[in-house]
Design a protein around this motif. Sequence first.
Motif: not given
Length: 160
Positions: A145-160
């Motif tokens: 859950e911690a890794q999934c949350l971090a991944q979501r938050e990081i990907m939300d900040k960086v737009k591709f």
Amino acid sequence: MLGNRLFISFTATEKFEECDYELKLAVRRAIEATLDYEDFIYGAEIAVTFCDNEYIKKINAEYRNKDSATDVLSFPMFDFESEDEPPLNPDGSLTLGDIVISIERAKEQAKEVGNSTIREIAFLAVHSTLHLLGYDHERSTDDDEAQCLAQREIMDKVKF
């Protein structure tokens, strides 16, 4: 990691059309965003290898005893869980480790989930960098859950 240096060594096991400047820049931005998210205070060195399913399957079998292709593998150089101070390079940076991404599998997954190939590879770079920093979704449900949350938050900040 603002102000600190990031060195990424890119290699590919064969010629992939996707491995152009735009893809490497996306991977760099994904890694930088991950290090910023984690408030990583050191400069960092990371090796990124792009490969096909056959190559990553061999590595997966050799190092993880899993006889199957996967999307990404991470090989951390430092265990943040058990060691006190990381072994810094003479320039004050830290060699975090290696990331191996199957371009072939990333393209398959991108189609499955409706991502562009670049976004999928950027996601895999975020996922793998988190592993280099000590995250391990296979350890427990809480860690997943911690890794999934971090991944979501990081990907939300960086737009591709």
